[in-house]
Design a protein around this motif. Structure first.
Motif, mmCIF file in Angstrom:
data_model
loop_
_atom_site.group_PDB
_atom_site.id
_atom_site.type_symbol
_atom_site.label_atom_id
_atom_site.label_comp_id
_atom_site.label_asym_id
_atom_site.label_seq_id
_atom_site.Cartn_x
_atom_site.Cartn_y
_atom_site.Cartn_z
ATOM 1 N N SER A 177 17.041 29.185 26.082
ATOM 2 C CA SER A 177 16.597 29.331 27.470
ATOM 3 C C SER A 177 16.917 28.065 28.252
ATOM 4 O O SER A 177 16.394 26.996 27.945
ATOM 5 N N GLN A 178 17.756 28.204 29.242
ATOM 6 C CA GLN A 178 18.095 27.043 30.069
ATOM 7 C C GLN A 178 16.856 26.487 30.767
ATOM 8 O O GLN A 178 16.691 25.268 30.888
ATOM 9 N N THR A 179 15.962 27.368 31.179
ATOM 10 C CA THR A 179 14.731 26.929 31.836
ATOM 11 C C THR A 179 13.878 26.090 30.895
ATOM 12 O O THR A 179 13.389 25.013 31.267
ATOM 13 N N LEU A 180 13.711 26.567 29.656
ATOM 14 C CA LEU A 180 12.915 25.808 28.682
ATOM 15 C C LEU A 180 13.618 24.515 28.277
ATOM 16 O O LEU A 180 12.965 23.478 28.117
ATOM 17 N N THR A 181 14.945 24.570 28.096
ATOM 18 C CA THR A 181 15.695 23.346 27.780
ATOM 19 C C THR A 181 15.497 22.309 28.865
ATOM 20 O O THR A 181 15.188 21.144 28.580
ATOM 21 N N ASP A 182 15.667 22.709 30.117
ATOM 22 C CA ASP A 182 15.510 21.773 31.236
ATOM 23 C C ASP A 182 14.101 21.188 31.279
ATOM 24 O O ASP A 182 13.927 19.990 31.507
ATOM 25 N N ALA A 183 13.109 22.030 31.050
ATOM 26 C CA ALA A 183 11.720 21.559 31.081
ATOM 27 C C ALA A 183 11.457 20.555 29.964
ATOM 28 O O ALA A 183 10.816 19.518 30.188
ATOM 29 N N LEU A 184 11.953 20.836 28.770
ATOM 30 C CA LEU A 184 11.741 19.920 27.654
ATOM 31 C C LEU A 184 12.480 18.609 27.874
ATOM 32 O O LEU A 184 11.923 17.527 27.659
#
Length: 96
Positions: free
Chosen positions: A39-46
């Motif tokens: 998930s790009q969204t989760l990657t970015d958040a992490l």
């Protein structure tokens, strides 16, 4: 769902695999890597957490994966930090 899986795990009528204590950390790492890496969204958040220490806080007494009342091994927090570093390296490699 994660909630359903946790419930099955807590139900002691379902036996754990014999080597669970030896493999649970590596399995959790693989699952968390797949979740965040997929998930790009989760990657970015992490990745947005930088180099901050990550703590899995909880109120239900899980002192293996997290921290409760200031005590615990915080294994999930450590795994999240390892996943973050792996994703950082993957992003760096893809930009070169």
């Amino acid at each position: 769902s994660p909630l359903k899986a946790a419930g099955i795990g807590r139900d002691r009528s379902n036996p754990l695999r014999a080597d669970w204590e030896e493999v649970k950390d590596s399995i959790m790492f693989s699952v968390v890597m797949a979740k965040f890496g997929g998930s790009q969204t989760l990657t970015d958040a992490l990745l947005a957490t930088g180099d901050e220490k990550l703590v899995e806080g909880n109120t239900w007494g899980d002192r293996y994966w997290g921290v409760c009342d200031g005590n615990g091994l915080n294994k999930l927090g450590g795994i999240l930090e390892r996943v973050r570093e792996n994703l950082r390296m993957l992003r760096k490699d893809s930009n070169n």
